[in-house]
Motif scaffolding. Sequence first.
Motif, PDB file in Angstrom:
ATOM      1  N   THR A  99      -4.031  16.111  12.709  1.00 55.15           N
ATOM      2  CA  THR A  99      -2.954  17.077  12.922  1.00 55.15           C
ATOM      3  C   THR A  99      -2.004  17.013  11.732  1.00 55.15           C
ATOM      4  O   THR A  99      -1.980  15.991  11.008  1.00 55.15           O
ATOM      5  N   PRO A 100      -1.197  18.037  11.490  1.00 52.15           N
ATOM      6  CA  PRO A 100      -0.252  17.960  10.367  1.00 52.15           C
ATOM      7  C   PRO A 100       0.682  16.751  10.412  1.00 52.15           C
ATOM      8  O   PRO A 100       0.844  16.072   9.392  1.00 52.15           O
ATOM      9  N   PRO A 101       1.306  16.423  11.566  1.00 49.59           N
ATOM     10  CA  PRO A 101       2.179  15.239  11.563  1.00 49.59           C
ATOM     11  C   PRO A 101       1.432  13.943  11.238  1.00 49.59           C
ATOM     12  O   PRO A 101       2.010  13.020  10.664  1.00 49.59           O
ATOM     13  N   ALA A 102       0.131  13.863  11.593  1.00 47.23           N
ATOM     14  CA  ALA A 102      -0.634  12.642  11.328  1.00 47.23           C
ATOM     15  C   ALA A 102      -0.742  12.364   9.840  1.00 47.23           C
ATOM     16  O   ALA A 102      -0.819  11.204   9.427  1.00 47.23           O
ATOM     17  N   VAL A 103      -0.754  13.404   9.014  1.00 48.56           N
ATOM     18  CA  VAL A 103      -0.836  13.219   7.561  1.00 48.56           C
ATOM     19  C   VAL A 103       0.529  13.435   6.907  1.00 48.56           C
ATOM     20  O   VAL A 103       0.619  13.711   5.707  1.00 48.56           O
ATOM     21  N   GLY A 104       1.578  13.310   7.696  1.00 44.87           N
ATOM     22  CA  GLY A 104       2.933  13.310   7.147  1.00 44.87           C
ATOM     23  C   GLY A 104       3.567  14.669   6.963  1.00 44.87           C
ATOM     24  O   GLY A 104       4.674  14.763   6.441  1.00 44.87           O
ATOM     25  N   GLU A 265       7.027  12.271   2.918  1.00 44.66           N
ATOM     26  CA  GLU A 265       6.779  10.905   2.486  1.00 44.66           C
ATOM     27  C   GLU A 265       5.298  10.558   2.677  1.00 44.66           C
ATOM     28  O   GLU A 265       4.556  11.243   3.384  1.00 44.66           O
ATOM     29  N   ASN A 266       4.884   9.434   2.070  1.00 46.30           N
ATOM     30  CA  ASN A 266       3.494   8.979   2.179  1.00 46.30           C
ATOM     31  C   ASN A 266       3.267   8.034   3.349  1.00 46.30           C
ATOM     32  O   ASN A 266       2.120   7.689   3.653  1.00 46.30           O
ATOM     33  N   PHE A 267       4.340   7.638   4.031  1.00 45.18           N
ATOM     34  CA  PHE A 267       4.222   6.592   5.049  1.00 45.18           C
ATOM     35  C   PHE A 267       3.270   6.998   6.176  1.00 45.18           C
ATOM     36  O   PHE A 267       2.355   6.250   6.536  1.00 45.18           O
ATOM     37  N   GLU A 268       3.496   8.184   6.765  1.00 43.78           N
ATOM     38  CA  GLU A 268       2.666   8.599   7.901  1.00 43.78           C
ATOM     39  C   GLU A 268       1.214   8.781   7.494  1.00 43.78           C
ATOM     40  O   GLU A 268       0.295   8.433   8.242  1.00 43.78           O
ATOM     41  N   ARG A 269       0.992   9.306   6.310  1.00 47.86           N
ATOM     42  CA  ARG A 269      -0.380   9.519   5.832  1.00 47.86           C
ATOM     43  C   ARG A 269      -1.086   8.178   5.660  1.00 47.86           C
ATOM     44  O   ARG A 269      -2.250   8.026   6.045  1.00 47.86           O
ATOM     45  N   PHE A 272      -1.974   6.751   9.018  1.00 48.73           N
ATOM     46  CA  PHE A 272      -3.120   7.444   9.624  1.00 48.73           C
ATOM     47  C   PHE A 272      -4.437   6.985   8.993  1.00 48.73           C
ATOM     48  O   PHE A 272      -5.450   6.827   9.676  1.00 48.73           O
ATOM     49  N   LEU A 273      -4.426   6.754   7.674  1.00 46.98           N
ATOM     50  CA  LEU A 273      -5.663   6.418   6.965  1.00 46.98           C
ATOM     51  C   LEU A 273      -6.060   4.957   7.112  1.00 46.98           C
ATOM     52  O   LEU A 273      -7.249   4.630   7.035  1.00 46.98           O
ATOM     53  N   SER A 274      -5.085   4.062   7.298  1.00 43.67           N
ATOM     54  CA  SER A 274      -5.375   2.620   7.281  1.00 43.67           C
ATOM     55  C   SER A 274      -6.468   2.205   8.262  1.00 43.67           C
ATOM     56  O   SER A 274      -7.384   1.468   7.880  1.00 43.67           O
ATOM     57  N   PRO A 275      -6.445   2.642   9.529  1.00 42.69           N
ATOM     58  CA  PRO A 275      -7.532   2.221  10.434  1.00 42.69           C
ATOM     59  C   PRO A 275      -8.849   2.930  10.183  1.00 42.69           C
ATOM     60  O   PRO A 275      -9.879   2.520  10.711  1.00 42.69           O
ATOM     61  N   SER A 335      -3.356   2.092  -1.706  1.00 42.63           N
ATOM     62  CA  SER A 335      -2.342   2.747  -2.542  1.00 42.63           C
ATOM     63  C   SER A 335      -2.994   3.702  -3.528  1.00 42.63           C
ATOM     64  O   SER A 335      -2.461   4.777  -3.816  1.00 42.63           O
ATOM     65  N   ALA A 336      -4.164   3.317  -4.055  1.00 38.81           N
ATOM     66  CA  ALA A 336      -4.876   4.197  -4.982  1.00 38.81           C
ATOM     67  C   ALA A 336      -5.348   5.459  -4.272  1.00 38.81           C
ATOM     68  O   ALA A 336      -5.279   6.560  -4.833  1.00 38.81           O
ATOM     69  N   VAL A 337      -5.809   5.333  -3.024  1.00 45.02           N
ATOM     70  CA  VAL A 337      -6.218   6.504  -2.243  1.00 45.02           C
ATOM     71  C   VAL A 337      -5.031   7.428  -2.015  1.00 45.02           C
ATOM     72  O   VAL A 337      -5.121   8.656  -2.180  1.00 45.02           O
ATOM     73  N   VAL A 338      -3.899   6.833  -1.643  1.00 41.05           N
ATOM     74  CA  VAL A 338      -2.694   7.632  -1.376  1.00 41.05           C
ATOM     75  C   VAL A 338      -2.188   8.280  -2.658  1.00 41.05           C
ATOM     76  O   VAL A 338      -1.804   9.454  -2.667  1.00 41.05           O
ATOM     77  N   ALA A 339      -2.209   7.537  -3.754  1.00 36.64           N
ATOM     78  CA  ALA A 339      -1.749   8.085  -5.035  1.00 36.64           C
ATOM     79  C   ALA A 339      -2.619   9.249  -5.472  1.00 36.64           C
ATOM     80  O   ALA A 339      -2.112  10.285  -5.932  1.00 36.64           O
ATOM     81  N   SER A 340      -3.925   9.121  -5.330  1.00 37.21           N
ATOM     82  CA  SER A 340      -4.844  10.173  -5.750  1.00 37.21           C
ATOM     83  C   SER A 340      -4.614  11.466  -4.989  1.00 37.21           C
ATOM     84  O   SER A 340      -4.878  12.551  -5.509  1.00 37.21           O
ATOM     85  N   SER A 341      -4.102  11.367  -3.753  1.00 35.66           N
ATOM     86  CA  SER A 341      -3.928  12.552  -2.911  1.00 35.66           C
ATOM     87  C   SER A 341      -2.467  12.947  -2.736  1.00 35.66           C
ATOM     88  O   SER A 341      -2.133  13.695  -1.811  1.00 35.66           O
ATOM     89  N   ALA A 342      -1.588  12.449  -3.611  1.00 33.74           N
ATOM     90  CA  ALA A 342      -0.162  12.789  -3.531  1.00 33.74           C
ATOM     91  C   ALA A 342       0.081  14.144  -4.198  1.00 33.74           C
ATOM     92  O   ALA A 342       0.533  14.216  -5.350  1.00 33.74           O
ATOM     93  N   LEU A 343      -0.230  15.204  -3.490  1.00 30.16           N
ATOM     94  CA  LEU A 343      -0.125  16.568  -4.021  1.00 30.16           C
ATOM     95  C   LEU A 343       1.301  16.870  -4.458  1.00 30.16           C
ATOM     96  O   LEU A 343       2.246  16.669  -3.688  1.00 30.16           O
ATOM     97  N   PRO A 344       1.509  17.324  -5.708  1.00 27.04           N
ATOM     98  CA  PRO A 344       2.865  17.585  -6.194  1.00 27.04           C
ATOM     99  C   PRO A 344       3.624  18.551  -5.284  1.00 27.04           C
ATOM    100  O   PRO A 344       3.053  19.458  -4.699  1.00 27.04           O
TER     101      PRO A 344
END
Length: 518
Positions: A99-104, A265-269, A272-275, A335-344
Amino acid sequence: MRPAALDDLRPAFRAEMARDEAERAWQAFGGRVAVVLPGGGARGAYEAGVLLAFQDARMPTHIITATSIGGINAASYASQADGLVGNAEPLVEAWRDVTPPAVGIDWTRYAFMLGGLIAVSAGLANLVYYQLTVGGVRVHLSHPALLWAGLALAGSAVLLLHVTMPYAYVVLRRLVKGGVWRPDPVKLRQSILANLLILFFAAASWESFHVHTQFTDVARDHPVAAGAAVVLLAGMLAVSLRLRVWLGRVLQVLGRLLFRPGLFENFERRRFLSPKINVDRLRRSPMRVLLTATDLESGTARFFCNGSPEALAGDPGVDRQFVAEEVSTADDLMSAVVASSALPIVYEPMPMGARTFGDGGIVANQPIRPALRLGADVVFLVMVDAPGARHPRLDTFLDVGRRALDILIQQNMVADLATLGRFNALCLEAARQANARPEEIEVHTGRRRYRYVRPFTIRPRDELGTGILDFGDPRTVEVIARGYQDACEQLREALVYADDARLARPRRALRLTVAPGP
């Protein structure tokens, strides 16, 4: 045409692959298989379907180079893998549940900010009212309902129509000057409406507001003083318009305090991805996963690998210079996964060590070159945009930013495809001169080595119908099925090629003196 349901497609394709002995054919092929997964936001569900088809075909995947949502898909696929054959079923389930909230993507954050602004305004206004009351000044509203309704309407006009509000005055000025000119009727109607609502509020305020001191009603008994106050307010407004540059700088400083580097923010994303991405298994996977990120300070690409550069440099056909100069091992792969997908604009950039990284799509949305440098013999190019896809309307700054990024991505992809074309043209010409198949030779130029790479493109024939932020869209299941179906077609062709171009024996080395480019 709607694709068949995924549960109907899978049994038939798996039976077909078993009948054609696909697993045996890939083992006999002997080449290194690479998959290139681009970014695309919510359209990454198409890639999940593609990876599920790879799993059902029992296709070994030696290399995955990925960007943005492709990096998330790649990390999940490799971390759940059984050796070189990935497992996309948890990934598909995650796409069905996202869902949108699940990915922040949670716009209520801005509702809270608006609530804070209202609270600040109300607090200051009531503080002023209290101080006036203490000083013997009392404000009386004779028509409070009319006044508050007028304020709500005026506020709505400013909020929604502030851009077109001055247009009526522009039209009036042009009419006074004369000349042939046709105003925009829609903008003119919106401007007139907005100004009428402002005038309604002004009239309601004049009619309703009564300011009393201990001795008198100022507006009634001293109209000159009341008029002077109105003139003073108008003068202050005129001065503020003259000081727009200074006021703009003040608001810019205020905006830096209120707004962050990204909408979300990247926190929620990350939570969601960690598990869903087992980082330890990802690091131990025999698949080489390269996650593309953009160093926002230098403006260059950085490729984070799940293995060490030393181990990567020992793989067959790998360009060691590329590994040494452009590949890093992230201490924290998540962190590398999150950084790669941090859409401007959408997501905040990700700090890693002393550097700050953003979405890899800025510099390499279709990371073909890394796949070539890692010694791929076959590369599956996955694309999520249909040929000739229509561009979204540019209604908001998000649309404009996304379109600007699309243009940059397209230019980078064309450059990478041109690189692949140059590599293959060089190998084809050398093979022709040596009277050999291109798969049988390896061209050496200086410190570089080039192999012929057989590309297979997996791409939707028409638009997927989902935008990059449409996570949780009801069409997600259909998009996954389309990815699966399109991948099945290319896998059938790839099996024919694998049977014909066996690469188990060593290649002949041919040396040239002129390199074809980067």
